[in-house]
Design a protein around this motif. Structure first.
Motif, PDB file in Angstrom:
ATOM      1  N   MET A 105      17.783  42.269 -46.042  1.00 27.21           N
ATOM      2  CA  MET A 105      17.804  41.768 -44.673  1.00 27.21           C
ATOM      3  C   MET A 105      17.990  40.252 -44.651  1.00 27.21           C
ATOM      4  O   MET A 105      18.740  39.719 -43.835  1.00 27.21           O
ATOM      5  N   ASP A 108      21.580  38.886 -44.902  1.00 28.81           N
ATOM      6  CA  ASP A 108      22.519  39.059 -43.785  1.00 28.81           C
ATOM      7  C   ASP A 108      23.792  39.794 -44.207  1.00 28.81           C
ATOM      8  O   ASP A 108      24.894  39.477 -43.735  1.00 28.81           O
ATOM      9  N   LYS A 109      23.626  40.788 -45.068  1.00 33.81           N
ATOM     10  CA  LYS A 109      24.753  41.616 -45.497  1.00 33.81           C
ATOM     11  C   LYS A 109      24.528  43.052 -45.036  1.00 33.81           C
ATOM     12  O   LYS A 109      23.405  43.450 -44.748  1.00 33.81           O
ATOM     13  N   PRO A 110      25.602  43.837 -44.933  1.00 33.83           N
ATOM     14  CA  PRO A 110      25.470  45.197 -44.405  1.00 33.83           C
ATOM     15  C   PRO A 110      24.543  46.077 -45.246  1.00 33.83           C
ATOM     16  O   PRO A 110      24.519  45.990 -46.472  1.00 33.83           O
ATOM     17  N   TYR A 208      19.682  48.827 -36.285  1.00 35.99           N
ATOM     18  CA  TYR A 208      18.899  47.619 -36.034  1.00 35.99           C
ATOM     19  C   TYR A 208      19.582  46.821 -34.935  1.00 35.99           C
ATOM     20  O   TYR A 208      20.739  46.412 -35.076  1.00 35.99           O
ATOM     21  N   LYS A 210      19.108  43.832 -33.746  1.00 36.11           N
ATOM     22  CA  LYS A 210      19.250  42.385 -33.877  1.00 36.11           C
ATOM     23  C   LYS A 210      20.411  41.987 -34.789  1.00 36.11           C
ATOM     24  O   LYS A 210      20.645  40.799 -35.011  1.00 36.11           O
ATOM     25  N   ALA A 211      21.117  42.971 -35.324  1.00 36.13           N
ATOM     26  CA  ALA A 211      22.266  42.710 -36.191  1.00 36.13           C
ATOM     27  C   ALA A 211      23.540  43.144 -35.472  1.00 36.13           C
ATOM     28  O   ALA A 211      23.482  43.898 -34.496  1.00 36.13           O
ATOM     29  N   TRP A 215      25.750  47.078 -38.456  1.00 42.22           N
ATOM     30  CA  TRP A 215      25.559  46.253 -39.653  1.00 42.22           C
ATOM     31  C   TRP A 215      24.388  46.759 -40.492  1.00 42.22           C
ATOM     32  O   TRP A 215      24.443  46.744 -41.721  1.00 42.22           O
ATOM     33  N   VAL A 216      23.306  47.171 -39.821  1.00 40.95           N
ATOM     34  CA  VAL A 216      22.126  47.723 -40.491  1.00 40.95           C
ATOM     35  C   VAL A 216      21.856  49.076 -39.853  1.00 40.95           C
ATOM     36  O   VAL A 216      21.475  49.159 -38.683  1.00 40.95           O
ATOM     37  N   HIS A 246      32.684  46.332 -42.777  1.00 41.67           N
ATOM     38  CA  HIS A 246      31.736  45.237 -42.565  1.00 41.67           C
ATOM     39  C   HIS A 246      31.589  44.397 -43.822  1.00 41.67           C
ATOM     40  O   HIS A 246      31.575  43.162 -43.769  1.00 41.67           O
TER      41      HIS A 246
END
Length: 252
Positions: A105, A108-110, A208, A210-211, A215-216, A246
């Motif tokens: 997390m 900041d990667k998938p 998620y 917030k991404a 992405w998550v 992504h």
């Protein structure tokens, strides 16, 4: 080449095992290895090592997959085992994967969680699980059968206007395989439901909020096992190829 970091499954010392009996093994299930290996993609199994070695490993990865396997321990989400400790889970793997989830997390990667991987994601964000869905929710469908294993399947519905409904727009099938006896009870903070089983409400995918979109994300089914049922279930490659898009976007 894209480097996709894979969380490890563990096998603990077993004197009955003829090879490496006294040792703990870290492994990647073979269908998963085949599913993740594409042209230009290298799956990398991330070992359970000290933090000073784990951090640089994570930094080298372009994206992360959390694979399925053994149960999470109830203590990992603040509960005590039900049925006299029948569902003890794996606290050692929990500790390793929750730490790895945190580092992923922060990168900041998938991230894509599969089956247990989705449950780890939910617990990381403060959610809880049904230790045994059939025991705690007797009305649910059969979501796991040890003998039928990856031939068990059921319909799912995608949450409208969310990412999975876009990925699988006009899909010929809305069925997925089902190889899990635990499931999400309370959804973690800043997570949303992306799919569920319409007959019993079991959560089948989460994201998620917030991404960036998708992405998550976590799915309760096993896309790597989809070849068993072929055209009867949704196209597994669509999910992974979307994840890889992504990943590639960060490399361009």
């Amino acid at each position: 080449m894209l480097k996709i970091g894979i969380s490890a499954c563990f096998l603990y010392p077993d004197p009955q095992r003829s090879v490496f009996g006294p040792k703990t093994l870290s492994y990647l299930e073979n269908d998963m290895a085949r599913y993740l290996t594409k042209e230009g993609v290298i799956p990398v199994l991330i070992p359970d090592v000290d933090d000073e070695l784990l951090h640089p490993l994570v930094e080298e990865m372009d994206g992360f997959i959390f694979q399925g396997g053994t149960d999470m321990a109830p203590e990992s989400y603040g509960e005590k085992p039900i049925e006299n400790g029948r569902w003890k889970g794996d606290p050692v793997r929990d500790k390793y994967e929750l730490k790895l989830m945190g580092l992923a997390m922060e990168s900041d990667k998938p991230i894509l969680g599969i089956c247990r991987g989705m449950q780890v994601m939910n617990v990381y964000f403060g959610g809880t699980l049904y230790q045994d869905t059939k025991t705690q929710r007797p009305e649910v469908l059969v979501h796991r059968d040890a003998d039928q294993y990856d031939t068990v399947s059921h319909e799912i519905t995608f949450t409208e206007k969310k990412i999975l409904s876009k990925i699988y727009k006009n899909a010929q099938s809305t069925r997925v395989n089902s190889v899990h006896h635990q499931s999400i009870k309370n959804l973690g903070k800043n997570l949303e439901v992306l799919a569920e089983s319409p007959e019993d409400g079991v959560i089948e995918a989460i994201g998620y909020t917030k991404a960036p979109d998708g992405w998550v994300m976590g799915v309760q089914w096993h896309p790597e096992f989809s070849h068993t049922l072929a055209s009867q279930v949704i196209n597994a490659d669509k999910l992974y190829l979307y994840f890889l898009e992504h990943v590639k976007s960060l490399k361009s």
